[in-house]
Enzyme design. Structure first.
Site, PDB file in Angstrom:
ATOM      1  N   ARG A  49       5.193 -13.036   9.617  1.00 15.37           N
ATOM      2  CA  ARG A  49       5.980 -11.731   9.035  1.00 15.37           C
ATOM      3  C   ARG A  49       7.276 -11.550   9.745  1.00 15.37           C
ATOM      4  NH1 ARG A  49       2.722  -7.665   9.252  1.00 15.37           N
ATOM      5  NH2 ARG A  49       4.117  -6.092   9.945  1.00 15.37           N
ATOM      6  N   LYS A  52       4.501   0.480   9.695  1.00 17.93           N
ATOM      7  CA  LYS A  52       4.504   1.699   8.971  1.00 17.93           C
ATOM      8  C   LYS A  52       3.980   2.913   9.747  1.00 17.93           C
ATOM      9  CE  LYS A  52       3.170  -0.067   4.648  1.00 17.93           C
ATOM     10  NZ  LYS A  52       2.565   0.161   3.340  1.00 17.93           N
ATOM     11  N   GLU A  62       0.911  -1.203   0.092  1.00 19.91           N
ATOM     12  CA  GLU A  62      -0.176   0.041  -0.027  1.00 19.91           C
ATOM     13  C   GLU A  62       0.909   1.296  -0.045  1.00 19.91           C
ATOM     14  OE1 GLU A  62      -2.795   0.074   3.262  1.00 19.91           O
ATOM     15  OE2 GLU A  62      -3.558   2.265   2.772  1.00 19.91           O
TER      16      GLU A  62
HETATM   17  P1  ATP Z   1       1.476  -2.057   8.260  1.00 16.87           P
HETATM   18  O1  ATP Z   1       2.859  -2.020   8.644  1.00 16.87           O
HETATM   19  O2  ATP Z   1       0.619  -0.961   8.592  1.00 16.87           O
HETATM   20  O3  ATP Z   1       1.012  -3.527   9.057  1.00 16.87           O
HETATM   21  P2  ATP Z   1       2.067  -3.260   6.169  1.00 16.87           P
HETATM   22  O4  ATP Z   1       3.679  -3.381   6.176  1.00 16.87           O
HETATM   23  O5  ATP Z   1       1.420  -4.551   6.003  1.00 16.87           O
HETATM   24  O6  ATP Z   1       1.347  -2.174   6.836  1.00 16.87           O
HETATM   25  P3  ATP Z   1       1.636  -3.215   2.852  1.00 16.87           P
HETATM   26  O7  ATP Z   1       1.988  -2.341   2.185  1.00 16.87           O
HETATM   27  O8  ATP Z   1       0.322  -3.833   3.065  1.00 16.87           O
HETATM   28  O9  ATP Z   1       1.968  -2.708   4.367  1.00 16.87           O
HETATM   29  O10 ATP Z   1       2.614  -4.406   2.846  1.00 16.87           O
HETATM   30  C1  ATP Z   1       2.983  -4.956   1.566  1.00 16.87           C
HETATM   31  C2  ATP Z   1       3.244  -6.398   1.763  1.00 16.87           C
HETATM   32  O11 ATP Z   1       4.477  -6.625   2.618  1.00 16.87           O
HETATM   33  C3  ATP Z   1       2.117  -7.404   2.327  1.00 16.87           C
HETATM   34  O12 ATP Z   1       1.925  -8.399   1.621  1.00 16.87           O
HETATM   35  C4  ATP Z   1       2.591  -7.565   3.760  1.00 16.87           C
HETATM   36  O13 ATP Z   1       2.191  -8.768   4.250  1.00 16.87           O
HETATM   37  C5  ATP Z   1       4.034  -7.662   3.448  1.00 16.87           C
HETATM   38  N1  ATP Z   1       4.858  -7.317   4.740  1.00 16.87           N
HETATM   39  C6  ATP Z   1       4.471  -6.341   5.516  1.00 16.87           C
HETATM   40  N2  ATP Z   1       5.055  -6.355   6.715  1.00 16.87           N
HETATM   41  C7  ATP Z   1       5.944  -7.592   6.653  1.00 16.87           C
HETATM   42  C8  ATP Z   1       6.786  -8.144   7.511  1.00 16.87           C
HETATM   43  N3  ATP Z   1       7.063  -7.521   8.558  1.00 16.87           N
HETATM   44  N4  ATP Z   1       7.309  -9.364   7.448  1.00 16.87           N
HETATM   45  C9  ATP Z   1       7.039  -9.943   6.048  1.00 16.87           C
HETATM   46  N5  ATP Z   1       5.867  -9.211   5.244  1.00 16.87           N
HETATM   47  C10 ATP Z   1       5.633  -8.323   5.477  1.00 16.87           C
END
Ligand code: ATP
Ligand code: MG
Length: 577
Positions: free
Chosen positions: A261, A271, A35
């Site tokens: 994650r 984020k 996003e």
């Molecule tokens: P927030 O930090 O608000 O939870 P987000 O990091 O999930 O947001 P996105 O832009 O939706 O933000 O993430 C893009 C992709 O990266 C998604 O498929 C998400 O699952 C993956 N992702 C995000 N954070 C992690 C993480 N810590 N480890 C592995 N994958 C991640």
């Protein structure tokens, strides 16, 4: 990229089974769906390496898709930064750059299809009422009084929502599933909301925007994604993912698979919280070298290969855990050790005068660029009567075990000569040592004594007349708690910030060969760590170095201790038998 394939994991097992059964006609298509509401961080790198890596392993494709359904939080700046970061990590999307917003027309039609089948309705309750009637984990929700609206009425209202007739919050489109469903997300989830807001791509065309759960699965289906890999927090969304795909007229039905994650000790990977660090000024920006963002790591001096290796190493699990940040640093050291040229830089200089070295004389000494890589060759380093050495490498009254310089003691100057300390001068007021005096042994050129005598210490140095002044920024962990989210009552994660995460040294001296160094490139200051010439603040007459990491590898040390402990207990067990 020329790297050995990472070890297998449960997702690869699923894909290999699918390939065996010729599911999806043997196609593998993944996507990375950020996003655009912030900068990517090291957690995203795990997802990027996974999605692009899977595509590469199975000769498939990986799309870069911006999940841009929230007009008020998204910006073009983030889109550009995300693209730069993915490319820097070494992955290509080869033109497959997609935006959920490109599907808004199609999504609207799918919503109409749901309405026509009696699977969606316009609800005119307030957001508050909808929340209140959703029920809890233990109690079912209650049905909206608007749930029984006719198809014709729903169509009419949905079109008028789109036409902008209603203010924000007056109506939503909801799926008609089951208000008593054990999974709360299945209790008539909202599919569309009214939001009179400008969108960075569709402008003012839309004032209704689709929700994540409706958009994501359909975007996957539209793009022909086969395996939709996401993090564990979406496990509860999977029934809804499948419900939407089963309910709209679309033949593709990608499989959602969840993985754990990345969580890293001493690090925040949310984020929302990273935005807070930037907006409240706790760091200097998204690319502050203390930030776990890809842009911060890049500016700090991390290499793409080190991050990719780290992501391979941590593997994939179905259960959340916390990875030791020392493992990330270890992956970095391995890469830097193999590739970073060695140079000499003195961070906290004190003058060393060689009294028996002729005044005005200078010579060029040969130094090895990288002992790990013979092809890196050698360079010439100027030597003269006055040098700088580290203040910490001298003690006025050293204990026995101090193998560096002290009155009467002999040490080696790297690539140069043996020197013996003959005295020192002190500032009478501050008590600080201003000059150390010594003599050198001309017979020890290159750092070896022909008579075979040994010295315990080898010091790095920079010629006073030739060295370049430099600013050096020493970084430490941004948070001083292994879990920065761990809060005492009344405290915020911000209160766990490490006040010593940045230390600036203004009076450093580095060897003159660094004049030619490209901004953003890396080197090792012998004995002091790995450094990156800062790409933002360096000027021709003002070198700024970021310390990437020290040379102390706490991860390797822990591994060694564990191995030692394991072999001791093995020996003990053998003895006991
Ligand atoms: P927030 O930090 O608000 O939870 P987000 O990091 O999930 O947001 P996105 O832009 O939706 O933000 O993430 C893009 C992709 O990266 C998604 O498929 C998400 O699952 C993956 N992702 C995000 N954070 C992690 C993480 N810590 N480890 C592995 N994958 C991640
Ligand atoms: Mg997300």
């Amino acid at each position: 990229m020329n790297e050995t394939a990472p070890p297998s994991n449960f997702i690869k097992t699923i894909i290999e089974n699918d390939l065996k059964e010729n599911k999806n006609e043997g196609r593998v298509a993944t996507r990375f769906p950020p996003e655009p509401n912030g900068y990517l961080h090291i957690g995203h790198a795990k997802s990027i390496c996974l999605n692009f890596g899977i595509a590469k392993t199975y000769q498939g494709t990986c799309n870069l898709r911006f999940d841009d359904t929230n007009p008020t939080k998204e910006e073009v700046e983030y889109v550009d930064a995300i693209k730069a970061d993915v490319a820097w990590l070494g992955f290509q999307w080869e033109g497959r750059e997609h935006y959920a917003s490109d599907y808004f027309d199609q999504l609207f039609d799918y919503a109409l299809a749901l309405i026509d089948q009696g699977l969606a309705y316009v609800d005119s309750q307030s957001a508050e009422e909808i929340r209140r009637t959703r029920g809890t984990l233990t109690d079912p929700g209650s049905e909206s009084p608007y749930r029984g609206r006719s198809v014709a009425e729903n169509r009419d209202l949905f079109y008028r929502m789109k036409a902008g007739e209603f203010p924000d919050g007056t109506h939503v489109l909801r799926a008609k599933i089951d208000m008593a469903h054990p999974n709360v997300l299945m209790r008539d989830p909202t599919l569309y909301r009214i939001r009179h807001a400008h969108h960075h791509r569709t402008g003012d065309k839309w004032c209704i925007y689709p929700m994540y759960d409706f958009t994501h699965c359909l975007s996957d289906a539209i793009e022909g994604i086969t395996h939709s890999l996401c993090t564990l927090e979406f496990e509860n969304n999977r029934p809804l993912y499948d419900w939407v795909l089963d309910s709209v007229p679309h033949e593709n039905h990608p499989q959602q698979i969840e993985f754990a994650r990345l969580n890293l000790s001493y690090t925040i990977l949310s984020k929302r919280k990273l935005i807070q660090l930037v907006q409240e000024g706790h760091v200097a920006g998204w690319d502050d070298p203390r930030m776990p963002t890809i842009s911060g790591l890049r500016r700090r001096g991390y290499t793409p290969a080190a991050i990719r290796h780290f992501c391979d190493r941590i593997g994939l699990a179905k259960r959340d855990s916390v990875v030791d940040v020392a493992l990330l640093e270890h992956s970095l050291r391995e890469d830097l050790n193999a590739h970073a040229p060695r140079v000499m830089g003195v961070l906290n200089p004190v003058k060393l005068v060689i009294e028996n070295y002729p005044e005005g004389q200078e010579e060029s000494l040969e130094a090895i660029n990288n002992p790990e890589d013979a092809s890196a060759g050698t360079r010439q380093v100027p030597f003269s009567r006055e040098l700088y050495i580290e203040r910490e490498d001298f003690m006025e009254d050293p204990p026995k075990k101090f193998f560096r310089l002290g009155p009467g003691r002999e040490v080696r100057l790297r690539y140069a000569y043996f020197v013996t300390c003959t005295g020192f001068d002190k500032d009478p007021e501050t008590g600080q040592i201003t000059t150390i005096r010594c003599t050198y042994d001309p017979a020890t050129k290159g750092g070896n004594a022909p008579d075979g005598r040994k010295v315990r210490g080898t010091l790095h140095w920079v010629s006073a007349a030739h060295g370049l002044p430099a600013e050096v920024r020493l970084y430490d962990r941004l948070f001083n708690k292994p879990n920065p989210d761990e809060k005492e009552a009344g405290k915020r994660f911000i209160d766990n910030l490490n006040p010593d995460a940045l230390k600036v040294l203004m009076n450093c001296r580095v060897e003159p060969s660094l004049k030619a160094m490209a901004a953003g490139s890396n080197c090792q200051f012998e004995r002091m760590g790995y450094f990156c010439l800062d790409s933002r603040d360096t000027r021709p007459d003002h070198l700024v170095f970021n310390r990437i990491v020290t040379l102390r590898d706490t991860w390797a040390k822990v591994q060694k201790q564990q191995a030692a402990r394991a072999s001791t207990s093995k020996r003990r067990r053998r003895r006991e038998r």
